[in-house]
Scaffold this active site. Structure first.
Site, PDB file in Angstrom:
ATOM      1  N   HIS A  26      -9.684   2.467   0.673  1.00 27.83           N
ATOM      2  CA  HIS A  26      -9.626   1.334   1.604  1.00 27.83           C
ATOM      3  C   HIS A  26     -10.687   1.461   2.707  1.00 27.83           C
ATOM      4  CE1 HIS A  26      -7.866  -1.945   3.895  1.00 27.83           C
ATOM      5  NE2 HIS A  26      -6.896  -2.089   3.002  1.00 27.83           N
TER       6      HIS A  26
ATOM      7  N   HIS B  54       0.796  -1.232   0.000  1.00 27.86           N
ATOM      8  CA  HIS B  54       0.000   0.000   0.000  1.00 27.86           C
ATOM      9  C   HIS B  54       0.831   1.287   0.000  1.00 27.86           C
ATOM     10  CE1 HIS B  54      -3.568  -2.264   0.117  1.00 27.86           C
ATOM     11  NE2 HIS B  54      -3.744  -2.370   1.409  1.00 27.86           N
TER      12      HIS B  54
ATOM     13  N   GLU C  80     -12.136  -3.207  -2.462  1.00 25.59           N
ATOM     14  CA  GLU C  80     -11.153  -2.264  -3.007  1.00 25.59           C
ATOM     15  C   GLU C  80     -11.015  -2.483  -4.515  1.00 25.59           C
ATOM     16  OE1 GLU C  80      -7.505  -2.530  -0.439  1.00 25.59           O
ATOM     17  OE2 GLU C  80      -8.815  -3.975   0.585  1.00 25.59           O
TER      18      GLU C  80
END
Length: 356
Positions: free
Chosen positions: A188, A118, A321
């Site tokens: 997210h 991420h 997501e």
């Protein structure tokens, strides 16, 4: 109905743009409301969604996303599970925190065991974005400098949130770079349609328009193989309870401690649909992306206390997501995630709420 609105100089196609929507703004915080009473709160820290208030079948409002009341809690919490934020420069995992591009190898922070996750130690979720609002949208922009977290190129990013009178939250992502670089952006947010303090999401019915998932190794890195969902716990082609098969003896479920997998989307008009039979709330997901990462909050452990004062426990929410595939910079057979100078990255996802 499709109308054209202008947001910070971009011509953006949005459904249902009308002039009476309102945006409230205080430093670092924005609130979008539509004519039906739906409300979305946003924060410039991480360009994040901090709340989404929608009615149930009886008209009672509830906040259906996990998070904190105070923005400082997002910054100071010992564990940071990415509540509501935009993640990048690359959403998902990159194997060994390394990739090669145009004959050069780049090394990123290995912030998730041996892998990169991420965006790194200070990804897009942990920086202040510059916000601006119109009558119905909030736009966040950020400049990620060349070399930030090990990525090449200065990347200019914009994320636009728009709320329509059809109870649609539209998220548009745009980016441009001065050097070739990987990019994979997503939001997210953790959803529980019964309300963010509810104890479980396992009774929600979920449908995902995907015939395959990406197989992952023991570190949740895609192997490159696509596994058919038919006859497996990953078959959500017809709606079923999230918890029906989540503890089945399947090697992929054991790796993720539940669902934490990329579903390879088909070409249907609605990519996913989540429904809470108790409240009647329904959320459809429409996206231009090739995949959806279903994550069932397998690592929440009850040590984080949310907005309602309730502890967030394992499987008390889920994430849908929309994104390209993890580790694509190392998997040339996957859809391309390399953005080059002169090109423009664009992606769009709609979360559409309703009741039954």
């Amino acid at each position: 109905m499709v109308k054209e609105c202008t947001v910070l100089g971009f011509a953006v196609l949005l459904s249902g743009c009308v002039s009476h929507k309102t945006v409230e703004h205080r430093p670092g915080h924005y609130t979008l409301r539509n004519s039906g009473g739906m409300e979305v709160q946003l924060a410039s820290y991480g360009a994040r969604i901090t709340s989404i208030n929608v009615p149930d079948r009886d008209g009672s409002m509830a906040d259906v996303v996990l998070g904190y009341e105070d923005i400082n809690a997002y910054k100071t919490a010992q564990k940071k599970p990415y509540f509501g934020c935009v993640v990048g420069r690359y959403a998902g995992r990159i194997a060994n925190g390394k990739f090669a591009l145009d004959g050069r190898e780049y090394e990123l922070a290995a912030n998730n065991g041996p892998n990169h996750l991420h965006g790194g130690m200070v990804g897009f979720d942990k920086v202040e974005w510059t916000g601006a609002s119109t009558h119905n949208s909030v736009s966040f922009s950020y400049v990620s400098r060349d070399g930030e977290e090990g990525y090449p190129g200065t990347l200019q990013v914009q994320v636009i949130y728009t709320l329509t009178d059809a109870d649609e939250l539209i998220i548009q992502y745009r980016a441009a770079t001065d050097k070739a670089t990987p990019i994979n952006l997503t939001n997210h947010t953790y959803f529980n349609l019964a309300g963010e303090g509810a104890s479980t999401v396992l009774n929600h019915a979920l449908r995902i328009d995907a015939d395959c998932i990406l197989e992952t190794d023991e570190f949740s890195i895609p192997t490159g193989r696509k596994l058919p969902v038919s006859g497996t716990p990953f078959d959500f082609l017809r709606a079923k309870a999230v918890g029906r098969d989540i503890d089945a003896e399947h090697p992929q479920l054991q790796i993720g401690m539940g669902y934490d997998h990329t579903f390879v989307l088909s070409d249907g008009p609605v990519s996913a649909e989540l429904y809470d039979p108790e409240s009647g709330r329904c959320m459809e997901v429409i996206t231009t992306e090739p995949g959806i990462q279903l994550y069932t909050a397998n690592y929440l452990s009850g040590d984080l206390v949310g907005k309602s004062g309730e502890r967030y426990r394992k499987r008390s929410a889920l994430c849908l997501e929309t994104q390209h595939f993890p580790d694509s910079p190392n998997k040339p057979e996957f859809p391309n995630t390399i953005l080059r100078p002169g090109e423009h990255f664009e992606s769009k996802t709609i979360y559409r709420f309703s009741v039954r």
